[in-house]
Structure formats: structure tokens, C-alpha cells
Design a protein around this motif. Structure first.
Motif, short mmCIF file in Angstrom:
data_model
loop_
_atom_site.label_atom_id
_atom_site.label_comp_id
_atom_site.label_asym_id
_atom_site.label_seq_id
_atom_site.Cartn_x
_atom_site.Cartn_y
_atom_site.Cartn_z
N PRO A 25 0.83 -1.21 0.00
CA PRO A 25 0.00 0.00 0.00
C PRO A 25 0.86 1.25 0.00
N ASN A 55 -2.39 3.56 -6.28
CA ASN A 55 -3.22 2.35 -6.24
C ASN A 55 -2.44 1.08 -6.57
N GLY A 56 -1.15 1.19 -6.83
CA GLY A 56 -0.33 0.03 -7.10
C GLY A 56 -0.04 -0.22 -8.57
N ARG A 229 -6.79 -6.12 -11.18
CA ARG A 229 -6.58 -5.07 -10.16
C ARG A 229 -5.27 -4.35 -10.47
N GLU A 231 -2.70 -3.44 -8.67
CA GLU A 231 -1.45 -3.94 -8.10
C GLU A 231 -0.93 -5.17 -8.82
N LYS A 258 -9.44 0.95 -8.24
CA LYS A 258 -9.30 0.53 -6.85
C LYS A 258 -8.41 -0.71 -6.72
N ARG A 259 -7.55 -0.64 -5.70
CA ARG A 259 -6.70 -1.77 -5.37
C ARG A 259 -7.56 -2.92 -4.84
N SER A 261 -7.91 -6.89 -2.77
CA SER A 261 -7.44 -7.46 -1.50
C SER A 261 -7.32 -8.98 -1.53
#
Length: 957
Positions: A25, A55-56, A229, A231, A258-259, A261
Motif C-alpha cells: 500500500p 493504487n499500485g 486489479r 497492483e 481501486k486496489r 485485497s
């Protein structure tokens, strides 16, 4: 025009794999790293700018120095490796397809319009470890492309109907690949080698999972949410680009993504517990395949194991190896010997394979491979051989970086491991550091009995001993200037390329000796010179990463040479004697003659219905002319050729008076002079007669040949002869018409939209006004395929047999509409805008530019891109529609269909029976109404206009 529908999912296509690396992050966006000058130790000579967004998302910008074009590659760290749930294999590859299904802001048709307007060519591929999306386009459209790409990565949306339709297309892709014996062998190999890890299934997935995909709509959304995603994603922008502006564009359109999870646990494969053997019985005739595989280490840019094993097997089983010389050249028991050690995130398989000519030799070939492997454990390779291999590796990579798309593609194949531009440079430093001891250590660690998987495939029975695997220990070692001009395309590229275009091709084959031109060319490029046998030539060229290859067509044979400028003199001394002093030895003649027969019978007829159908259509349209047989020849023709025939054809065809010469790269005057001096050793003239004017026979109505073959799908091609070539004034107009109707591998074209997209019937549908041999393997045709007469052709890729009649009607329906109504003004403007830009994309490489320039000399036309842009600029929609009516027809066509139930299909065609079609997904009413109209469409095919030919008889004589 838009997404090319060739998914590169076979084992040998994607060279590297993705490392699943999650960005930490970050709450403050770091500034872009300054563009660093490449050091002397780096293989990439570019300055790159890198930045990781909050956001990665990783951004890498690489100005390549090539003007006008930009290539955007977006590798995502997800592949079949990540398909951990039972019953869900194949979804990474499936999303390669679904990502072109649009968003609320840019539905498919709007997205296609934007990409078409950009003149772009676009595609994607999936491998074990990544999915990569790429687009190449004119530089002024960079912001537009980044905007629409960002939208589909963040807002992909598709209804259940589109999902189900595409799932059938994916099944069609699996069915298409099922005709390839190698594909099935590797599936079986993986299932034997892996019990736990997801590398157990190929990128396509298990068949049962693919068949169940229409029921997995809800899971598809879960898969997308997990893996697509920021990342896990890198945006690579290469070409004529300003880094700061490019990074700012990415931040603007991708910054709000958006990242995720989700964390995945890919199961670890336990240690192997002993050697294994698997056999694949193949239902149709083919040569036996024998592969020997071992557990191989994961890719690493710091550890030596994977690079060492890769280098060791390449040296030991490649074209310069003693085993290749023994099995392929001297003993001629094998016509293909290969090795493959892929770059993968996790431990994978290193494979050594051979295609054996006779089933009885399968054990002998397997043991020859194992004997070589055993020797690698006991004896280190020589320092000189390793140095040569490193040199070939380095110069081979440099040679490939001759256009922006190739540069971006090479980056994508390494960047995805840890989303770093420097991965490739670091990996090549590891390669540079390898020693003979490192290679031997890798052999001792990985080439062991317990980790071995032997897999065979054959139609005929193999010797019983093939099932008994010997231990490795049992193989322990026991004791004047020419009178012609040279076209020079000067550039800064250090790779020098030349082409020698001879006016000699299969149209010059003597009657009864069909295939002579192709076999003679092969004897020049692949049979050694008077002083060096071919193995010695291959070994000498290896450290130079030099090449000398041939291409034979109807009117032309082209020899292409390539080497780095540093190696020019050394290269010329090795390569040019192949042409001016060929060896023409009996043993090479037998080997290459067998290879040509196998290419005709196995690779074309037995294993490739699509290319088979296209070749058969060409032969039918031009029957009775010098174009009336394949370039490969006929089986009887090849068998009748003698070595004396080859020697005589060589003397007649390869003369100074018959050659056009071109060179490109950082060419010096000295290089031009040395090439001319070498070619001056050819005879000044020969006595090969010029081919006459070629005119194909116009069909009277629909004339159908059904080739009966044991196949699970139905392949269709149809067409008619054209007098229009590049020298004809109507060429730009017909080029535009075929582009709108069926641009090769482009999803926005009419046939593709109506047959594949709307109905999900097959893998693609295309149209042509120029010959495109090997079209199922390539995005663009090779240059140097000039012909005096051409063929208008529609290629319907294989459909389910029950839909064959409807597919033919559907394609004829669309062609009839084009002939009757022509293009609209809007279609005209859109297609012309695309072609005005795309002409640069299709001529982007060094080889294409040089080849098209020589073609322009042959056709006596201006340079191709200028000719096309000027011709397109002058066109009106009325010109295009007039050319369509003048040259095309939907009523008088030659049709070739390859299918299993020939008699049943003939009955349907002659009866003009209604042809129904059903769907898995709900379809709009307008389409169902159109289906009724198409299904009832009268074709008027007479019984005497339909002939059935057993596949074995095609091209027999």
C-alpha cells in the motif's frame, strides 16, 4: 482492425511467465524515476521511465526511437496458474476474450469504432502466468487508447448472452487446437508431471471445464474482481512518446482504479516420485512424437539454475548440437528435434522432443535423447561452446528489436515477473555470468530419473520397449561485381538484413515434377555449401545469431539473410556459399525431400484443415494453369524429383539476370560491394522461361468440392479469380472492400461480426484479394508473394458440422449484400481512415519494409505505403462500389468444404434444404428473423456441380 482473434495459448508461443507480486500500500505517489541511460552490460539500449501509482499500478514508458507508432502492452499477473478452484480451469484465457466485450461507456461497437479510427491492430494472449493485452497505433491516438483501455479494465460489463456466446467461441478454439497432435501430447505430459500444482492443466483448461463455461456466468464476475486489479497490472508504453505526458495520461485515466485485497494460494507441487511414461494414441495418420521432460526451476533474475538449464538444453539439442546432426541430418530418423525450457513463476517442465519418421525408431530416438542427457551430467560443455551460445543469445535478442511492437512485446514477456523494466537486463547479466560448471551443476540437480516424464504420441503401434524407461546410469558414456542495382534502406539499426528475390517459383515447376522449385530453394538454404555441411554452417552461424532462409511462392523465391553489422564479413563467408556454391549432396536431398512430403501430407493435409481448404481452393480456381498446384507440389511430383532435377533447376533459376537485391540497416558501401561481388559468381543468365499470363477459370454458378476427411469440424473457403493485382487501378478500391467485409483477424469486419460475434459459430471469418499462405499462423502476410493473377477468397474458419450449410449461406448472404448494395458513405469513411493508418502498421518491421520495396519493383508500382495512401485518398464510395460490382460475385464461386460427412452435406446442398441454427444464449429477434431468411436462402447448386474427393486423393498428383 480491432482485436485479432488469435489467442496465443500454445506451449511454444509465450516465452516467459508472470511472477505474482503484490505492491505494498502506498499513500503518496512517488515521482517517476528518472530515465536512466542503458549501461554497457544492458541488452536493452533504451531509456525507460517508471512510476508506481498510489493504487499500485506500475507504469513503464520507453521511447524507442521509431517514429509515428506507439505500442501499449498491459500484462496482468494472472494466468492459468491462478485457477485454483476445481472445475474452473480456462478462465484466465476466457477473460482474454471477454475483455473485448465492452463497458457501459464504450460498448463493443463504440470501442471498435474508436480503435478502428486509430488505425490500430490489437490482440491479447494468455499463458500459464499472465494475460497480456496490446495495441499498436499512430502516436496521436495515445490518449484515446489509454482512456478506452482504462475504462474496460475498470468497468468491464457483459450480459449473460454475450458470456455464453463467447464461451462457445472458446470451445471452438479448443476444437481448432485439437487437430494439433503436439497440443494433446503436452496436455498429457502435464497431467502426468503435476498432481497438485495448477500447471497440471494447459492455458486452454480442461475440456470438461470449457464445456461447462456457459453455466459459470456468476463465477466469471468473481474471477474478474479478484485478478484485474492495479497492483497486478503494468502499463507499458513504447514508441514515439514523451514520458512525462504519457505518465500524466495514465494517472488521469487509471488513477481511480481501486486496489484489490484477494490473496491466492497456488498449491505447491510435491517432489517427484519416479519416472513416468504416458502414451497418446492419435486417431489419424501422423508421425510419432517422443518427448522427454524433467522438472525445471522457476524463472529467476538472481539465481543461475533456470538460465543454466535453458542454456544447457539449447546447446545440447538445438540445431548446432551433435545429436541434431546425427538424428536429423546423418541418420535421418527424425525430422524435428527441439528443446523448450520456459520462463515460469513456479517450477515447471523442461522438454526435449523429436518427431520420428518411423514408429520402429521411437525407442532408438528416446534412448539417444537420454544418452545425451546422461552425458551432460558427466561432462561439462566447452567454454568455447558456451561463449558462442551467449553470443547467439545476445545478438538474437538485439536482432528481434527491430520495431516498436517487438520491443514492447519483449518487455512484456519479462516485465510481468516483478513489474520492473530492469528484469530482462538483470536476467541477461545472469546469463552472461554462466560458466560450464554452472551448466553441469544444473544437469546434476534437475536431469534426474525421479523427475523424468516420457510422453509419446502415434497413430501406429510403437515398439513394446517404449513403455520401459531405462535408468540414466545405463547411458553412462563409454569412450567481380554483379551487373544489377541494390536497393538500400539505410537506417541506424545495427542488424543488417538483405533479400535476394529471384523470379522463379512453383509456376516454373515442370509437369510431373511439381514441388521442384520449393525443394531446390530448400537445398540452397538448408543443405550446406560445397565446403561446409549444413551442421557446420549452423554451428558457424550460431555465435553470430545469423540466419539465411528461403521462401518459395508461385512466381518468386526469396532468400533472406540477417546478421549484426559487427559480424558482416564473417557471416558473408559462411552464408553466401550456400547460394553460390551449394553442396547439393544426396543425403541432404533425401532428408529435405522427405521433409517436403511430410509438410504436404502431414502438416497441410492431415493436421490443418484450414490451410488445406485454402490451398485446395487455389488449386481449383487455377486448375490447368501453372498456379494449379501447391507450392509444396504434389505427392507424385515430389516423389519423381531427382537430385539431377534440382541441380538443373538451380542452374536455370538462380542467375544475376533473375534477381532483385535489397539491403536494410546500418549498411555501408563496403557491405553493398561485398554482396554484389558474392552474387557476381552466379551465372549472368539462365534459360528458365517466363511464366505466361495467368487467368483462373470463372465458376459458372456455385461449384463445390467437398473433401471428405475424418475431422470434428467443417472448414469452408470460397472464391473466384481476380485480374486485379497491385498494379491494377482498382486495387485500392478492392482492398477497401475486403477490409470492410473480412479484414484478416480483425473483429470489426462484417463477416466476423455476423458469423462469429453475433452467432458464436466459429473462431473467425475473413476475406482476401491477395494470396495469404500460412494465414492461420500470422497477423500479416509475408512480403514477396507477388503473383500475376490473384484470388478473391472468403475463409470461414471451422464450424460445427451441423452448422456447415448455414455458415456457407450466411457468408454468401453477406457477400451478396455487399455486391448488391456496396459500402455506405459512413462505412467508406471509417474503413478508409483505418487503412490510411494501418498501412504503416502492416509494414512496420525491417523485413516488411524491405520486402514490400522489392515487391514494388516486381509489380512496377510506387512504394507500397505511398501507393496505398495516395490511392485511398483519391477514392470515392462510388469508385469502391463500382469495383465491387465489376470484380466480385456472390453467384459464381468455387467452394471448398472439408468435412466428415461429405455425402450428407452434398445432399443438403443439392436439395437446398432449410438450414437451421440453434444457440445456447438468447438472441435478439432481428437476428432470429435473419436466421430464417438465411436458412431458407436458395443457392441453386446442381448435383453435377458438387464433387466429393477423399482427402487422401487431394494433391496426390
Amino acid at each position: 482492425m480491432l482485436k485479432l482473434n488469435l489467442s496465443r495459448t500454445t506451449l511454444a508461443t509465450v516465452i516467459s511467465a508472470a511472477l505474482l507480486a503484490f505492491a505494498s500500500p502506498s499513500f503518496a505517489a512517488p515521482a517517476p524515476k528518472a530515465a536512466a541511460t542503458a549501461s554497457a552490460a544492458d541488452v536493452l539500449p533504451f531509456k525507460a521511465t517508471e512510476k508506481t501509482l498510489p493504487n499500485g499500478l506500475k507504469v513503464i514508458v520507453v521511447p524507442t526511437g521509431f517514429p509515428n507508432l506507439v505500442s501499449v502492452h498491459i500484462p496482468v499477473q494472472t494466468g492459468s496458474r491462478n485457477e485454483v478452484e476445481p472445475g474452473k480451469s480456462g478462465f484466465a484465457h476466457f477473460f482474454e476474450h471477454m475483455m473485448f466485450r465492452g463497458t457501459p461507456t464504450y460498448p463493443p461497437e463504440k470501442y471498435q469504432q474508436i480503435i478502428t479510427k486509430a488505425g490500430a491492430r490489437q490482440n491479447a494472449y494468455t499463458s500459464d502466468d499472465l494475460t497480456n493485452y496490446y495495441t499498436t497505433f499512430a502516436k496521436e491516438d495515445l490518449e484515446t487508447v489509454l482512456k478506452v483501455e482504462a475504462d474496460r479494465f475498470q468497468h468491464l460489463s457483459y450480459p449473460v448472452e454475450a458470456f455464453k456466446t463467447e464461451s462457445r467461441a472458446v470451445l471452438g478454439e479448443y476444437n481448432k487446437n485439437s487437430a494439433n497432435p503436439m497440443q494433446k501430447l503436452f496436455e498429457t505430459q502435464r497431467e502426468a508431471a503435476f498432481t497438485t500444482h495448477t500447471y497440471r492443466h494447459t492455458t486452454m483448461g480442461f475440456l470438461k471445464d470449457i464445456e461447462d463455461m456457459p453455466n459459470q456466468y456468476e463465477y466469471s464476475k468473481v474471477f474478474f474482481e479478484r485478478w484485474y486489479r492495479p497492483e497486478r497490472t503494468t502499463v507499458i508504453i513504447a514508441g514515439d512518446v514523451e514520458p512525462a505526458k504519457a505518465v500524466a495520461m495514465v494517472e488521469k485515466y487509471w488513477g481511480s482504479w481501486k486496489r484489490g485485497s484477494f490473496k491466492s494460494n497456488v498449491p505447491v507441487e510435491p517432489a517427484a516420485k519416479g519416472a513416468q511414461y504416458r502414451h497418446v494414441p492419435w486417431p489419424t495418420p501422423t508421425l510419432p512424437l517422443v518427448t522427454v521432460a524433467f522438472r525445471a526451476p522457476a524463472f529467476s533474475e538472481t539465481q543461475k539454475d533456470q538460465a543454466a538449464l535453458n542454456m544447457l538444453l539449447s546447446l545440447s539439442f538445438g540445431r548446432t548440437s551433435p545429436l541434431y546432426k546425427r538424428l536429423v541430418q546423418d541418420e535421418q530418423k527424425v525430422d524435428q528435434l527441439f528443446d523448450f525450457t520456459p520462463n515460469r513463476v513456479d517450477p515447471t517442465l523442461a522438454t526435449i522432443g523429436a518427431r520420428v519418421k518411423k514408429p520402429a525408431d521411437a525407442v532408438y530416438v528416446r534412448d539417444a535423447i537420454l544418452e545425451t542427457v546422461a552425458k551432460l551430467r558427466d561432462e561439462p560443455v566447452s567454454a568455447a561452446a558456451l561463449a558462442d551460445a551467449k553470443s547467439a543469445n545476445k545478438y538474437g535478442l538485439i536482432r528481434s528489436l527491430d520495431n516498436t511492437e517487438a520491443i514492447a512485446s519483449t518487455l512484456a514477456s519479462y516485465v510481468h515477473f516483478d513489474r520492473s523494466y530492469h528484469t530482462l537486463n538483470r536476467y541477461y547479466r545472469v546469463v552472461d555470468s554462466l560458466t560450464p560448471a554452472d551448466l553441469q551443476a544444473a544437469a546434476l540437480k534437475y536431469l534426474v530419473d525421479d523427475a523424468m516424464v516420457v510422453t509419446t504420441l502415434s497413430h501406429e503401434a510403437l515398439p513394446a520397449d517404449i513403455k520401459t524407461l531405462p535408468a540414466m546410469a545405463s547411458f553412462a558414456p563409454k569412450a567481380a561485381d554483379a551487373k544489377f542495382d541494390v536497393l538500400v534502406q539505410k537506417s541506424a539499426l545495427p542488424q543488417i538484413r538483405f533479400k535476394l528475390l529471384f523470379s522463379a517459383g512453383s509456376a516454373h515447376d515442370p509437369k510431373g515434377k511439381e514441388g521442384l522449385a520449393a525443394l531446390t530453394a530448400a537445398m540452397v538454404s538448408a543443405a550446406g555449401s560445397r565446403e561446409r555441411k549444413i551442421d557446420e554452417v549452423t554451428k558457424a552461424l550460431f555465435p553470430l545469431a545469423g540466419s539465411f532462409s528461403e521462401q518459395t511462392d508461385k512466381e518468386m523465391t526469396t532468400f533472406t539473410g540477417s546478421t549484426h553489422r559487427d559480424n558482416w564479413d564473417q557471416y558473408m563467408a559462411i552464408a553466401m556459399p550456400l547460394l553460390v556454391e551449394p553442396g547439393l549432396r544426396e543425403e541432404d536431398f533425401r532428408r529435405l525431400k522427405d521433409a517436403q512430403k511430410n509438410a504436404l501430407v502431414l502438416d497441410l493435409k492431415d493436421n490443418n484443415e484450414e490451410e488445406f481448404g485454402k490451398e485446395r481452393l487455389q488449386a481449383n480456381v487455377f486448375a490447368g494453369t501453372p498456379y494449379g498446384h501447391p507450392v509444396l507440389g504434389t505427392l507424385k511430383g515430389i516423389e519423381s524429383i531427382t537430385l539431377d532435377d534440382v541441380k538443373n533447376f538451380y542452374r536455370q533459376a538462380y542467375t544475376q539476370g533473375a534477381v532483385r537485391v535489397g539491403m536494410s540497416g546500418d549498411v555501408s558501401d563496403k557491405m553493398v560491394a561485398s554482396l554484389k561481388t558474392a552474387l557476381a559468381r552466379l551465372p549472368a543468365t539462365g534459360n528458365l522461361a517466363a511464366t505466361p499470363a495467368i487467368r483462373g477459370r470463372m465458376p459458372n454458378g456455385l461449384e463445390v468440392e467437398i473433401v471428405e476427411k475424418n475431422t470434428r469440424a467443417t472448414a469452408i473457403s470460397f472464391g473466384l479469380p481476380l485480374e486485379v493485382t497491385r498494379s491494377h487501378p482498382d486495387f485500392p478500391a478492392l482492398w477497401m472492400a475486403k477490409t470492410w467485409l473480412g479484414e484478416h483477424r480483425a473483429s470489426s469486419a462484417r463477416l466476423y461480426q455476423r458469423i462469429r460475434e453475433e452467432r458464436g459459430m466459429n473462431y473467425g471469418d475473413y476475406a482476401y484479394i491477395e494470396a495469404f499462405p500460412r494465414g492461420m499462423f500470422q497477423f500479416f502476410p509475408n512480403p514477396n508473394l507477388g503473383r500475376k493473377a490473384q484470388l478473391f477468397e472468403v475463409w470461414i474458419r471451422p464450424v460445427a458440422p451441423q452448422n456447415g450449410h448455414f455458415a456457407l449461406r450466411a457468408a454468401l448472404f453477406e457477400l451478396d449484400q455487399l455486391v448488391a448494395n456496396g459500402l455506405s458513405q459512413q462505412d467508406f469513411e471509417t474503413t478508409r481512415g483505418y487503412l490510411m493508418k494501418n498501412v504503416f502498421v502492416m509494414t512496420a518491421t525491417q523485413d516488411q519494409q524491405l520486402g514490400y520495396a522489392l515487391d514494388a519493383q516486381w509489380y512496377k508500382t510506387p512504394e507500397f505505403t505511398r501507393m496505398m495512401r495516395e490511392g485511398l485518398a483519391k477514392l470515392t464510395v462510388a469508385d469502391v462500389n463500382a469495383a465491387i460490382k465489376k470484380h466480385l460475385s456472390s453467384k459464381n464461386l468455387s467452394v471448398v468444404i472439408i468435412t466428415k460427412d461429405a455425402a450428407g452435406l452434398k445432399e443438403k446442398l443439392v436439395m437446398d434444404a432449410f438450414s437451421p441454427i440453434s444457440y445456447d444464449a438468447k438472441k435478439p429477434q432481428w437476428l432470429l428473423d435473419e436466421d430464417q431468411q438465411i436458412g431458407a436462402m436458395k443457392l441453386g447448386i446442381k448435383a453435377e456441380a458438387v464433387r466429393i474427393t477423399p482427402a487422401v486423393q487431394a494433391f496426390a498428383e
